[in-house]
Write a protein that holds these residues in place. Structure first.
Motif, PDB file in Angstrom:
ATOM      1  N   ILE A  90      -2.452  -3.382  10.357  1.00 22.09           N
ATOM      2  CA  ILE A  90      -1.547  -2.296  10.788  1.00 22.09           C
ATOM      3  C   ILE A  90      -0.623  -1.923   9.637  1.00 22.09           C
ATOM      4  CG2 ILE A  90       0.303  -1.718  12.388  1.00 22.09           C
ATOM      5  CD1 ILE A  90      -1.065  -3.640  14.379  1.00 22.09           C
ATOM      6  N   TRP A  91      -0.146  -2.942   8.934  1.00 22.85           N
ATOM      7  CA  TRP A  91       0.742  -2.713   7.783  1.00 22.85           C
ATOM      8  C   TRP A  91       0.057  -1.829   6.740  1.00 22.85           C
ATOM      9  CZ3 TRP A  91       5.678  -4.582   6.500  1.00 22.85           C
ATOM     10  CH2 TRP A  91       6.054  -4.374   5.186  1.00 22.85           C
ATOM     11  N   ILE A  92      -1.213  -2.159   6.428  1.00 25.84           N
ATOM     12  CA  ILE A  92      -1.926  -1.404   5.398  1.00 25.84           C
ATOM     13  C   ILE A  92      -2.165   0.030   5.858  1.00 25.84           C
ATOM     14  CG2 ILE A  92      -4.155  -1.200   4.215  1.00 25.84           C
ATOM     15  CD1 ILE A  92      -4.172  -4.185   3.938  1.00 25.84           C
ATOM     16  N   LEU A  93      -2.456   0.212   7.155  1.00 26.24           N
ATOM     17  CA  LEU A  93      -2.659   1.583   7.637  1.00 26.24           C
ATOM     18  C   LEU A  93      -1.364   2.384   7.490  1.00 26.24           C
ATOM     19  CD1 LEU A  93      -4.951   0.912  10.696  1.00 26.24           C
ATOM     20  CD2 LEU A  93      -5.539   2.120   8.610  1.00 26.24           C
ATOM     21  N   CYS A  94      -0.227   1.746   7.770  1.00 29.29           N
ATOM     22  CA  CYS A  94       1.061   2.433   7.554  1.00 29.29           C
ATOM     23  C   CYS A  94       1.237   2.752   6.065  1.00 29.29           C
ATOM     24  CB  CYS A  94       2.222   1.566   8.033  1.00 29.29           C
ATOM     25  SG  CYS A  94       2.215   1.289   9.796  1.00 29.29           S
ATOM     26  N   ALA A  95       0.883   1.780   5.212  1.00 26.96           N
ATOM     27  CA  ALA A  95       1.007   2.001   3.766  1.00 26.96           C
ATOM     28  C   ALA A  95       0.101   3.144   3.327  1.00 26.96           C
ATOM     29  CB  ALA A  95       0.663   0.725   3.006  1.00 26.96           C
ATOM     30  N   HIS A  96      -1.070   3.248   3.970  1.00 32.05           N
ATOM     31  CA  HIS A  96      -1.994   4.336   3.634  1.00 32.05           C
ATOM     32  C   HIS A  96      -1.375   5.682   4.005  1.00 32.05           C
ATOM     33  CE1 HIS A  96      -5.721   6.262   2.734  1.00 32.05           C
ATOM     34  NE2 HIS A  96      -5.915   6.675   3.964  1.00 32.05           N
ATOM     35  N   PHE A  97      -0.650   5.689   5.116  1.00 31.73           N
ATOM     36  CA  PHE A  97       0.070   6.921   5.507  1.00 31.73           C
ATOM     37  C   PHE A  97       1.089   7.278   4.429  1.00 31.73           C
ATOM     38  CE2 PHE A  97       3.762   8.604   8.076  1.00 31.73           C
ATOM     39  CZ  PHE A  97       3.327   9.908   8.002  1.00 31.73           C
ATOM     40  N   ILE A  98       1.842   6.263   3.976  1.00 30.61           N
ATOM     41  CA  ILE A  98       2.822   6.519   2.904  1.00 30.61           C
ATOM     42  C   ILE A  98       2.106   7.043   1.667  1.00 30.61           C
ATOM     43  CG2 ILE A  98       4.508   5.439   1.374  1.00 30.61           C
ATOM     44  CD1 ILE A  98       5.128   3.496   3.585  1.00 30.61           C
ATOM     45  N   ASP A  99       0.956   6.457   1.367  1.00 30.94           N
ATOM     46  CA  ASP A  99       0.182   6.858   0.194  1.00 30.94           C
ATOM     47  C   ASP A  99      -0.173   8.342   0.266  1.00 30.94           C
ATOM     48  OD1 ASP A  99      -1.301   6.804  -2.076  1.00 30.94           O
ATOM     49  OD2 ASP A  99      -3.035   5.793  -1.206  1.00 30.94           O
ATOM     50  N   ILE A 100      -0.732   8.756   1.422  1.00 31.74           N
ATOM     51  CA  ILE A 100      -1.145  10.158   1.544  1.00 31.74           C
ATOM     52  C   ILE A 100       0.067  11.073   1.555  1.00 31.74           C
ATOM     53  CG2 ILE A 100      -2.201  11.789   3.157  1.00 31.74           C
ATOM     54  CD1 ILE A 100      -4.391   9.902   3.578  1.00 31.74           C
ATOM     55  N   TYR A 101       1.135  10.616   2.212  1.00 32.96           N
ATOM     56  CA  TYR A 101       2.387  11.386   2.223  1.00 32.96           C
ATOM     57  C   TYR A 101       2.884  11.582   0.795  1.00 32.96           C
ATOM     58  CZ  TYR A 101       6.763  12.894   4.428  1.00 32.96           C
ATOM     59  OH  TYR A 101       7.819  13.626   4.863  1.00 32.96           O
TER      60      TYR A 101
ATOM     61  N   LEU B 176       6.000   2.643  -1.848  1.00 33.51           N
ATOM     62  CA  LEU B 176       4.529   2.613  -1.911  1.00 33.51           C
ATOM     63  C   LEU B 176       4.057   1.361  -2.654  1.00 33.51           C
ATOM     64  CD1 LEU B 176       1.924   4.183  -1.332  1.00 33.51           C
ATOM     65  CD2 LEU B 176       2.139   5.191  -3.578  1.00 33.51           C
ATOM     66  N   ILE B 177       4.706   1.046  -3.782  1.00 33.12           N
ATOM     67  CA  ILE B 177       4.303  -0.143  -4.548  1.00 33.12           C
ATOM     68  C   ILE B 177       4.480  -1.393  -3.691  1.00 33.12           C
ATOM     69  CG2 ILE B 177       4.751  -1.507  -6.612  1.00 33.12           C
ATOM     70  CD1 ILE B 177       5.835   1.023  -7.913  1.00 33.12           C
ATOM     71  N   VAL B 178       5.632  -1.467  -3.001  1.00 31.86           N
ATOM     72  CA  VAL B 178       5.920  -2.672  -2.212  1.00 31.86           C
ATOM     73  C   VAL B 178       4.964  -2.774  -1.026  1.00 31.86           C
ATOM     74  CG1 VAL B 178       7.645  -3.817  -0.800  1.00 31.86           C
ATOM     75  CG2 VAL B 178       8.312  -2.718  -2.932  1.00 31.86           C
ATOM     76  N   THR B 179       4.797  -1.663  -0.279  1.00 34.34           N
ATOM     77  CA  THR B 179       4.015  -1.763   0.956  1.00 34.34           C
ATOM     78  C   THR B 179       2.518  -1.773   0.696  1.00 34.34           C
ATOM     79  OG1 THR B 179       4.147   0.623   1.155  1.00 34.34           O
ATOM     80  CG2 THR B 179       5.697  -0.657   2.434  1.00 34.34           C
TER      81      THR B 179
END
Lengths: 387, 393
Positions: free
Chosen positions: B325-336, B296-299
């Protein structure tokens, strides 16, 4: 300001930001390289109109920002976890989360300072107080409500008639010929300058004196000095016995402290024996503490030959028969309790260190009065004399 | 003004987009139903993540619209419709929330009476955390958001025909009212849906954390749509890379803001080390979650920060597309990362794919639906010309 006859630049002013964008475009398209635009506020789209390359300033910022981060982290790592490690709040010595705010601040500080200093030195050529554009009508106008363009005379395409024509077709509001400044000298021993220096010196020292000696003792600045707390040695109305400093509770012993029950006696009991073996570490500790606390009087090798000799009741040698016949407990007792003019060292040297000194004194005594068997052992290499 | 209008001709979005949207959405629904049959709890959590993802983009976009009006921004006027289309998600939320509301017992520990009765802490929190009040809050907040969305968009759409400047003024007042309301409602929403998954935890900054990540996510979604639409000529022809620069700069700013808030939350809890706070982070540092925390920190910070640092990078369409697109994936990781560590150790399940499928499907469909009803450029806005003239210094 006096001016020479040599042309420095041709300047023109315009009435609106749209005009100046247009002018910048035309000048750049005409092929001039050494020109500049001066506006009273940032006009958007100017970089592109002037065909400027991206500024290199960002690299200075990046370099110093990164070095600030590295420096701050290395500094905290070395001071906090290598050189002087202290336990703070039960956190690890290298407590990264606590270091991040400092790292961030130092990064920002170095990045901004380097940007400003880089801008002043590399781009503005600071201190540049004799720029020929200073003190011109042109500069006055573009500092108020006009938008200016200036083409410098050292441009390779510079030609008075062409530029005049270009500015006229661009509908410049005014065109101005700017000449080089005459070189001026600034003598140091000028009365005005000296008076100024004197005034600065007086104001600074007077202000400092006033703040440190007067202002800090006035309300409310004095509030820090007078606080509602009990200082050391002070009387306290809070406790019935009025002692501000509290005695320890009767019958308790501080953590890690071993009481010594024979204080004030001439001789300790025969049973007092050294609980520490003369290991290498113990002797090293004893040597360090002996050299710190004992050698100033007794001498580095316990001969009683220190610089005190002759100015004081002579400190005795520790190689006398009497001293060699002391028990370990007796030497320990003398260090702890004191003897004749020698004071007690119980407060300065811990229990373990005192016993280590006893061991080390024994080593010194043995070395000065070595038996033949000892020398044989050294010759055989069984004992390393250096240790 | 008249000239500007003539330069823009509305171009319908391709049919293919709608088909793709339906296919992805359908696959998401099928997977969700299958997952519900196989592992009801995990499927529900995944649905919750998808819901929060969609919600964050919708409400973040509505905030961006309000910010434009209140801040008097010009540059964002030509792309405002894209933001409005994304904000349209808000009208779907009351429908999307139903499966969650019907299964409160399976998601929230505090919804069990027997758990609350034996737990002093939960008993103390029960005046707020009880099912009745929870449902009232959820629907009241969605109604408020829907109301503001409806009023703001109605004015904006009406302006296309009437060119009435007074409508902008109306929207400025509406936005000024909306922003404090937003601050309160987004805090309550994040506390209700995400923080109360671990009802014993305390963190007063959590609402700000969720606000930061929702603005980051909606900015990424907006940027992605703007770059894509601009490439294919659906937006105003006078839109230039300078407008992208502003989007890139805002993304960069909010990436930093997110990191700042996330770190503040961590630093204070780490420093104080109180058992009622620190266990939440300890869960995220055990059983395999530590890798997700580092990821999460990295992405979510290091990579986008480095990618968007320089000025040219902020206006490079290719890079913006990639980083969005990268940030949207990171947002998914964030919510996960916010949801899953509350329940079990780390393992990946195919049911987790429900989130991206549902999110992408819903966003494409609602965007496509809204784009049919109005222009992709607010041609009646008095600030449109000024916005198109916007240039980076």
């Amino acid at each position: 300001m006096k001016r020479t006859n040599e042309l420095f630049a041709i300047a023109a002013t315009f009435n609106s930001p749209n005009d100046i964008i247009n002018a910048a475009k035309s000048i750049a398209e005409a092929g001039y390289k050494n020109f500049d635009i001066n506006t009273p506020y940032p006009v958007h789209g100017m970089d592109k109109a002037m065909q400027l390359k991206p500024s290199k300033l960002g690299y200075i910022t990046l370099t110093f920002g990164l070095s600030g981060a590295v420096f701050a982290l290395l500094f905290m790592w070395w001071t906090m976890s290598i050189d002087y490690p202290q336990i703070i709040g039960g956190k690890p010595f290298f407590a990264l989360p606590a270091f991040i705010p400092v790292t961030f601040e130092v990064t920002v500080l170095l990045a901004t300072l380097s940007t400003v200093i880089g801008l002043l030195t590399f781009i503005f050529g600071f201190p540049h107080n004799k720029h020929s554009l200073h003190d011109t009508n042109y500069m006055k106008k573009v500092s108020a409500d006009k938008f200016g363009a200036v083409i410098y005379a050292d441009d390779s395409m510079f030609s008075q008639t062409n530029i005049n024509e270009l500015f006229t077709t661009l509908k410049a509001e005014s065109i101005e010929f700017i000449y080089h400044n005459e070189k001026e000298s600034y003598p140091i021993f000028e009365p005005k300058f000296l008076t100024f220096l004197l005034a600065v010196a007086l104001v600074t020292s007077g202000g400092t004196y006033f703040i440190l000696n007067k202002l800090l003792f006035m309300e409310p600045f004095s509030w820090m000095a007078y606080q509602d707390k009990t200082n050391a040695q002070e009387k306290s109305d809070f406790f019935a016995d009025q002692y501000g400093m509290r005695q320890k509770v009767e019958g308790t012993v501080a953590r890690g402290y071993m009481p010594y029950p024979y204080m004030g006696q001439v001789n300790p009991p025969q049973t007092l024996a050294n609980p520490f073996l003369p290991t290498k570490e113990n002797l090293k500790l004893g040597q360090a503490k002996y050299l710190t606390f004992c050698s100033p009087c007794h001498g580095n090798f316990a001969d009683g030959d220190s610089r005190m000799n002759g100015q004081f009741p002579n400190p005795p040698t520790l190689h006398s028969t009497r001293a060699r016949d002391f028990s370990d407990g007796m030497i320990y007792h003398i260090i702890t309790n004191g003897q004749n003019v020698m004071p007690s060292y119980a407060a300065q040297i811990t229990r373990e260190e005192r016993w280590a000194i006893v061991n080390y004194v024994r080593v010194l005594q043995r070395a000065k009065n070595a038996k033949d068997s000892d020398i044989e052992l050294i010759q055989k290499g069984l004992i390393n004399a250096a240790n | 003004m008249q000239q500007t209008n003539l330069e823009y001709h509305k171009k319908e979005l391709p049919k293919k987009l709608e088909q793709t949207g339906w296919i992805i959405f359908g696959a998401g629904v099928i997977l969700a139903v299958l997952g519900f049959a196989l592992d009801q709890h995990r499927a529900l959590l995944n649905y919750l993540m998808a819901y929060m993802f969609i919600l964050s983009i919708g409400i973040g976009s509505l905030l961006l619209i309000a910010l434009e009006y209140v801040g008097g921004a010009d540059w964002s006027v030509p792309i405002r419709r894209v933001v409005e289309f994304l904000a349209a998600i808000i009208i779907l939320l009351p429908l999307l929330v139903l499966p969650l509301v019907l299964n409160i017992h399976d998601i929230f520990h505090w919804a069990h009476d027997e758990a609350v009765n034996t737990d002093t802490l939960l008993k103390g929190k029960s005046p707020y955390l009880n099912i009745t009040f929870f449902i009232i809050r959820v629907f009241a907040i969605l109604a408020i958001w829907g109301l503001f969305y409806y009023l703001l968009i109605r004015n904006s759409n009406a302006q296309d025909k009437t060119h009435d400047q007074f409508l902008t003024k109306k929207n400025i007042i509406l936005s000024a009212i909306f922003i404090p309301v937003f601050a309160i409602t987004i805090t309550l929403t994040s506390v209700d849906w995400l923080m109360s998954l671990e009802p014993h935890w305390f963190s007063t900054i959590f609402g700000v954390y969720f606000f930061a990540s929702s603005v980051v996510a909606s900015l990424a979604a907006v940027t992605l749509f703007v770059v894509k639409l601009k490439e294919n000529g659906y937006l105003h022809p006078k839109l230039v890379d300078d407008h992208l620069f502003s989007l890139g700069a805002l993304q960069f700013a909010f990436i930093n803001f997110w990191a700042y808030i996330a770190f503040s939350q961590y630093l204070l809890i780490w420093y104080a080390n109180l058992p009622e706070e620190n266990f939440w982070f300890l869960h995220r540092w055990q059983h395999g979650w530590e890798f997700l925390s580092l990821l999460l920190i990295v992405t979510h910070f290091i990579v986008p920060y480095a990618a968007l640092l320089s000025q040219p990078a902020k206006m490079d369409p290719k890079r913006l597309k990639f980083i969005s697109i990268w940030i949207l994936c990171a947002h998914f990781i964030d919510i996960y990362w916010l949801v899953m560590p509350n329940f079990e150790g780390y393992y990946f399940s195919l049911i987790d794919l429900v989130v991206p499928l549902l999110v992408i499907g819903v966003i494409i469909l609602i965007f496509n639906y809204r784009s049919k009803k109005s222009n992709l450029v607010p041609i009646g806005d008095p600030k449109l010309q000024k916005g198109l003239d916007f240039r980076v210094p």
